[in-house]
Structures are given as structure tokens and as C-alpha cells.
Design a protein around this motif. Structure first.
Motif, PDB file in Angstrom:
ATOM      1  N   VAL A  78     -23.707  -0.197  12.667  1.00  0.00           N
ATOM      2  CA  VAL A  78     -23.135   0.781  13.595  1.00  0.00           C
ATOM      3  C   VAL A  78     -22.873   2.115  12.911  1.00  0.00           C
ATOM      4  O   VAL A  78     -23.146   3.176  13.477  1.00  0.00           O
ATOM      5  CB  VAL A  78     -21.831   0.237  14.219  1.00  0.00           C
ATOM      6  CG1 VAL A  78     -21.119   1.329  15.009  1.00  0.00           C
ATOM      7  CG2 VAL A  78     -22.125  -0.938  15.138  1.00  0.00           C
ATOM      8  N   ASN A  79     -22.344   2.090  11.688  1.00  0.00           N
ATOM      9  CA  ASN A  79     -22.029   3.343  10.988  1.00  0.00           C
ATOM     10  C   ASN A  79     -23.291   4.161  10.726  1.00  0.00           C
ATOM     11  O   ASN A  79     -23.297   5.383  10.848  1.00  0.00           O
ATOM     12  CB  ASN A  79     -21.301   3.051   9.683  1.00  0.00           C
ATOM     13  CG  ASN A  79     -19.897   2.524   9.914  1.00  0.00           C
ATOM     14  OD1 ASN A  79     -19.234   2.890  10.887  1.00  0.00           O
ATOM     15  ND2 ASN A  79     -19.440   1.640   9.047  1.00  0.00           N
ATOM     16  N   ALA A 208     -26.655   5.804  25.015  1.00  0.00           N
ATOM     17  CA  ALA A 208     -27.378   4.859  24.156  1.00  0.00           C
ATOM     18  C   ALA A 208     -26.470   4.323  23.060  1.00  0.00           C
ATOM     19  O   ALA A 208     -26.471   3.118  22.768  1.00  0.00           O
ATOM     20  CB  ALA A 208     -28.606   5.538  23.546  1.00  0.00           C
ATOM     21  N   ILE A 209     -25.675   5.200  22.453  1.00  0.00           N
ATOM     22  CA  ILE A 209     -24.761   4.773  21.390  1.00  0.00           C
ATOM     23  C   ILE A 209     -23.751   3.755  21.918  1.00  0.00           C
ATOM     24  O   ILE A 209     -23.512   2.721  21.298  1.00  0.00           O
ATOM     25  CB  ILE A 209     -24.031   5.995  20.797  1.00  0.00           C
ATOM     26  CG1 ILE A 209     -24.988   6.832  19.946  1.00  0.00           C
ATOM     27  CG2 ILE A 209     -22.846   5.545  19.930  1.00  0.00           C
ATOM     28  CD1 ILE A 209     -24.394   8.142  19.487  1.00  0.00           C
ATOM     29  N   ASP A 210     -23.157   4.059  23.070  1.00  0.00           N
ATOM     30  CA  ASP A 210     -22.148   3.150  23.641  1.00  0.00           C
ATOM     31  C   ASP A 210     -22.729   1.755  23.875  1.00  0.00           C
ATOM     32  O   ASP A 210     -22.084   0.741  23.558  1.00  0.00           O
ATOM     33  CB  ASP A 210     -21.617   3.720  24.959  1.00  0.00           C
ATOM     34  CG  ASP A 210     -20.744   4.946  24.755  1.00  0.00           C
ATOM     35  OD1 ASP A 210     -20.299   5.177  23.614  1.00  0.00           O
ATOM     36  OD2 ASP A 210     -20.528   5.688  25.737  1.00  0.00           O
ATOM     37  N   GLU A 211     -23.935   1.700  24.440  1.00  0.00           N
ATOM     38  CA  GLU A 211     -24.539   0.405  24.730  1.00  0.00           C
ATOM     39  C   GLU A 211     -24.971  -0.318  23.455  1.00  0.00           C
ATOM     40  O   GLU A 211     -24.818  -1.536  23.336  1.00  0.00           O
ATOM     41  CB  GLU A 211     -25.743   0.587  25.663  1.00  0.00           C
ATOM     42  CG  GLU A 211     -25.378   1.079  27.054  1.00  0.00           C
ATOM     43  CD  GLU A 211     -24.349   0.190  27.738  1.00  0.00           C
ATOM     44  OE1 GLU A 211     -24.493  -1.053  27.663  1.00  0.00           O
ATOM     45  OE2 GLU A 211     -23.396   0.725  28.327  1.00  0.00           O
ATOM     46  N   LEU A 212     -25.486   0.432  22.487  1.00  0.00           N
ATOM     47  CA  LEU A 212     -25.909  -0.189  21.231  1.00  0.00           C
ATOM     48  C   LEU A 212     -24.713  -0.724  20.456  1.00  0.00           C
ATOM     49  O   LEU A 212     -24.807  -1.786  19.815  1.00  0.00           O
ATOM     50  CB  LEU A 212     -26.690   0.809  20.383  1.00  0.00           C
ATOM     51  CG  LEU A 212     -28.145   1.008  20.799  1.00  0.00           C
ATOM     52  CD1 LEU A 212     -28.739   2.244  20.137  1.00  0.00           C
ATOM     53  CD2 LEU A 212     -28.975  -0.229  20.453  1.00  0.00           C
ATOM     54  N   LYS A 213     -23.595  -0.040  20.510  1.00  0.00           N
ATOM     55  CA  LYS A 213     -22.388  -0.538  19.838  1.00  0.00           C
ATOM     56  C   LYS A 213     -21.957  -1.874  20.443  1.00  0.00           C
ATOM     57  O   LYS A 213     -21.533  -2.793  19.734  1.00  0.00           O
ATOM     58  CB  LYS A 213     -21.270   0.494  19.945  1.00  0.00           C
ATOM     59  CG  LYS A 213     -21.462   1.688  19.018  1.00  0.00           C
ATOM     60  CD  LYS A 213     -20.528   2.833  19.348  1.00  0.00           C
ATOM     61  CE  LYS A 213     -19.104   2.553  19.016  1.00  0.00           C
ATOM     62  NZ  LYS A 213     -18.243   3.754  19.242  1.00  0.00           N
ATOM     63  N   LYS A 214     -22.097  -1.987  21.771  1.00  0.00           N
ATOM     64  CA  LYS A 214     -21.765  -3.258  22.427  1.00  0.00           C
ATOM     65  C   LYS A 214     -22.713  -4.366  21.970  1.00  0.00           C
ATOM     66  O   LYS A 214     -22.283  -5.474  21.641  1.00  0.00           O
ATOM     67  CB  LYS A 214     -21.868  -3.098  23.946  1.00  0.00           C
ATOM     68  CG  LYS A 214     -20.809  -2.215  24.557  1.00  0.00           C
ATOM     69  CD  LYS A 214     -21.054  -2.082  26.068  1.00  0.00           C
ATOM     70  CE  LYS A 214     -20.121  -1.073  26.702  1.00  0.00           C
ATOM     71  NZ  LYS A 214     -20.421  -0.883  28.153  1.00  0.00           N
ATOM     72  N   ILE A 215     -24.017  -4.044  21.956  1.00  0.00           N
ATOM     73  CA  ILE A 215     -25.009  -5.047  21.572  1.00  0.00           C
ATOM     74  C   ILE A 215     -24.804  -5.502  20.139  1.00  0.00           C
ATOM     75  O   ILE A 215     -24.810  -6.703  19.835  1.00  0.00           O
ATOM     76  CB  ILE A 215     -26.440  -4.492  21.757  1.00  0.00           C
ATOM     77  CG1 ILE A 215     -26.722  -4.209  23.228  1.00  0.00           C
ATOM     78  CG2 ILE A 215     -27.480  -5.468  21.203  1.00  0.00           C
ATOM     79  CD1 ILE A 215     -28.011  -3.425  23.472  1.00  0.00           C
TER      80      ILE A 215
END
Length: 221
Positions: A78-79, A208-215
């Protein structure tokens, strides 16, 4: 009629293309070891072009080298994702502001065609083709800027984040959201609205960032 000569790819370029495709398609998942001898045998090549291609991908951050163990597909972090997208925001915003006054009808046609190509690829669930069309869409906005070095830097950041993009496009709901967002971006481009474009692209990356952080959080748990 003279047919344009198309230079065949070198062995290194062929390996690089196949490695990128395999990573994008999820055939080589994060953390997977890439066995050079096996990959070379699969392509009917020597180990040398495989090693050269892996060094290029290592420079992009798509693979990592572990002494005495070999090369592995980089695990998603994530970072790292946040850092890549922050740098992209700075560079892409500047590129778009420079591009908008120079956008021509051909550039707008390329944007529209890329959207249609993405929709077609999404229907086939062809993530590799979808990702390629998505890249064409965005770089049709950056390249008219004429800032070749800046565009090259943006391209390197995209290379580094392709595994994340592939993960994002795996979900149909995300593909639908991208289609809607791209069509709004195209409308702003047609209006030559540079600040509106910058805002829409910021939102596009943020979603995209918000969804990828969830995934990535779900995978970690």
C-alpha cells in the motif's frame, strides 16, 4: 504498394513482453518465483535474454532479486502504491495542463477509440488488452504536451504500478466505474477544460487508490 518494414523484436524484447503479459494476466502472481531456466525453455530461448529482461523489470520495481534464490514478482504494498500515485498526480497534472491547448481532433479520436477498445476487452474479460487500452487513453492526454522526458517518467511509474492496475480491473464493478469516469474525462477534453480535466483525473486516481487499499487489506487479512 510498399509495405512498411516492421523490425522483429529481439529475444530480450520478446521475453520482456511475455513477462509483462504474464504478470498483468495474473499468471505470475505477487511473490511467485520466476525460474529462469524454465521460462527460457518455455519460450525456446537461452537464459541470457530472460536474465536481461528480468533486470529491466527489477529496475521498474515489478520484480525483486533475492541473492542465492533468484527473481520474484514483487509483492504489492500500500505504501508503495500511495507513493507512485502521488508522484503521478504531480507529473500528470502538469502534463495535462500543457496538453489541453494542443489537443487536436486526432487526439480526441484516440481517446474515444481507447474507451471503446476497453469496453470490448472488458466484455471478453481480457485484462491484458483492457490494461493496454487504458494506457492508450491516458497517454493520449499526456503526449500532446510535447514534454517527452516528463511523459517518459510517467510511463515508468505506470510500468511500476501495472500489477496493481491488473488487480483493480479484475472486478467488473471497477471496470464499469472506469468506463464512466473515462467518458467524463473525454467530455472535459472536448471542452478543452484543463482544470476540469485535472480535477477529474485526481478523482479517477483517488477512486482507484481507495478500492486498491480495500483489496490489498482484504488479501493481507
Amino acid at each position: 504498394m510498399i509495405v512498411a518494414f516492421k523490425r522483429p523484436p529481439t529475444a530480450q524484447e520478446a521475453v520482456l513482453e511475455e513477462l509483462r503479459r504474464a504478470i498483468l494476466a495474473g499468471e505470475l502472481k505477487p511473490g511467485t518465483q520466476i525460474v529462469q531456466d524454465a521460462f527460457a525453455e518455455r519460450l525456446g530461448l537461452s537464459r541470457v535474454p530472460v536474465r536481461e529482461a528480468l533486470k529491466i523489470l527489477e529496475g521498474e520495481g515489478q520484480v525483486r532479486y533475492s541473492p542465492h534464490h533468484g527473481y520474484f514478482v514483487t509483492e504489492l504494498d500500500v505504501n508503495e502504491l500511495l507513493e507512485i500515485y502521488r508522484i503521478r498526480e504531480l507529473l500528470e497534472s502538469e502534463a495535462v495542463r500543457l496538453s489541453v491547448p494542443l489537443l487536436g481532433d486526432e487526439d480526441l479520436a484516440r481517446l474515444e477509440q481507447a474507451i471503446e477498445d476497453m469496453a470490448e476487452a472488458s466484455g471478453r474479460k481480457d485484462i491484458v488488452a483492457l490494461t493496454a487500452a487504458n494506457r492508450r487513453f491516458h497517454f493520449s492526454l499526456f503526449e500532446p504536451s510535447g514534454m517527452h522526458r516528463m511523459v517518459r517518467l510517467i510511463r515508468q511509474l505506470w510500468d511500476s504500478s501495472d500489477p496493481y492496475r491488473s488487480l483493480y480491473f479484475g472486478e467488473p464493478v471497477h471496470r464499469d466505474a472506469v468506463d464512466r469516469e473515462h467518458r467524463q474525462i473525454l467530455k472535459a477534453a472536448r471542452r478543452r477544460d484543463s482544470e476540469g480535466l485535472v480535477h477529474l483525473l485526481d478523482e479517477h486516481r483517488s477512486h482507484a487508490i481507495d478500492e486498491l487499499k480495500k483489496i490489498l487489506g482484504e488479501e493481507a487479512s
